[in-house]
Enzyme design. Sequence first.
Site, mmCIF file in Angstrom:
data_model
loop_
_atom_site.group_PDB
_atom_site.id
_atom_site.type_symbol
_atom_site.label_atom_id
_atom_site.label_comp_id
_atom_site.label_asym_id
_atom_site.label_seq_id
_atom_site.Cartn_x
_atom_site.Cartn_y
_atom_site.Cartn_z
ATOM 1 N N GLU A 196 23.103 46.116 32.645
ATOM 2 C CA GLU A 196 24.438 46.719 32.711
ATOM 3 C C GLU A 196 24.633 47.653 31.518
ATOM 4 O O GLU A 196 23.888 47.613 30.541
ATOM 5 C CB GLU A 196 25.527 45.631 32.668
ATOM 6 C CG GLU A 196 26.075 45.231 34.024
ATOM 7 C CD GLU A 196 27.019 46.265 34.609
ATOM 8 O OE1 GLU A 196 27.092 47.405 34.085
ATOM 9 O OE2 GLU A 196 27.691 45.947 35.602
ATOM 10 N N GLU A 202 42.817 42.162 40.992
ATOM 11 C CA GLU A 202 44.151 42.745 41.044
ATOM 12 C C GLU A 202 44.770 42.556 39.667
ATOM 13 O O GLU A 202 44.646 41.495 39.067
ATOM 14 C CB GLU A 202 45.008 42.076 42.118
ATOM 15 C CG GLU A 202 44.494 42.274 43.538
ATOM 16 C CD GLU A 202 45.387 41.598 44.566
ATOM 17 O OE1 GLU A 202 46.408 40.996 44.155
ATOM 18 O OE2 GLU A 202 45.061 41.665 45.761
ATOM 19 N N ASN A 250 35.859 49.107 36.196
ATOM 20 C CA ASN A 250 34.438 48.948 35.912
ATOM 21 C C ASN A 250 33.974 50.098 35.026
ATOM 22 O O ASN A 250 34.487 50.284 33.938
ATOM 23 C CB ASN A 250 33.652 48.849 37.225
ATOM 24 C CG ASN A 250 32.507 47.874 37.140
ATOM 25 O OD1 ASN A 250 31.813 47.788 36.132
ATOM 26 N ND2 ASN A 250 32.283 47.123 38.203
ATOM 27 N N ASP A 307 30.325 51.093 40.386
ATOM 28 C CA ASP A 307 30.122 50.261 39.197
ATOM 29 C C ASP A 307 29.999 51.186 37.987
ATOM 30 O O ASP A 307 30.949 51.839 37.604
ATOM 31 C CB ASP A 307 28.890 49.378 39.391
ATOM 32 C CG ASP A 307 28.779 48.247 38.364
ATOM 33 O OD1 ASP A 307 29.381 48.365 37.284
ATOM 34 O OD2 ASP A 307 28.092 47.261 38.634
#
Length: 271
Positions: free
Chosen positions: A14, A114, A138, A184
Amino acid sequence: MTVQPLANGFCFGEGARWFEGLVWFSDMLGEAVHTVTLQGEMSTLALPGHAPSGLGFRPDGTLLIASTKTRQILAYDGETVSALADLTDLVPADLGDMVVDAHGRAYIGSQAREGGVIVALDPDGRATVMAEDLSFPNGMVISPDGTFIVAESTARRLTAFTVADSGALHDRRVFADGLDGPPDGLAVDAEGGVWAAMTLAHQFERITGGGTTALVTDRIDMAGRTAIACALGGPEGRTLFLLSSTDAYPERLIGTRLSTLDAVSVDVPAP
């Protein structure tokens, strides 16, 4: 575009960044940050007890690391890792991606499906919620014209803000909607085009702001692999580094080493 393998053997990559001739990225499930040379040689900064995600560099070279579950921002000065800030009281969910501006101010997303928020961490240590009511914020980038863009994964859109001199985010608007999949990680190029990792669409796409309709200029197919994050860099800024995995849900990959880092040449360079 020909995708070239660069490195593998890590769990879940990531937060890709290009800095000082190296690709930097988090191995969230492997509790580490890795660096990779253009020759594919990998080094590892172990972070036991942390699940790192977003990365960013301050102007002095300090690496900031978002520790997802502890909801802390860590700082690495090249020798030691220290806890810089605890955002627990400001965020509704675990931390995710990050972008650092030219002043050293870090913007960090809290990934509630949310009610997600973006927190700004100033160089003086002050932390402030800058945006609310986001759908799983993200990847984030700041474009050459100063526009702040965040991926709202569950809403399948990119949302833009204007950045005030104080660092505040305002004038919220849609940058691109109706995306092919949940976005992403993001990377921005010199023309303001945004490369987005389209997780469930198994590809990376270059998107220009089209408001209600995403304008996709380029697609990189990942042959069924899940697109996770990307970064622009390389000697001329024309190499797009691609992190992908075999699943979009990290918890399914615990104990595996199936993520890969690939590279591809693109036409428009990094800013």
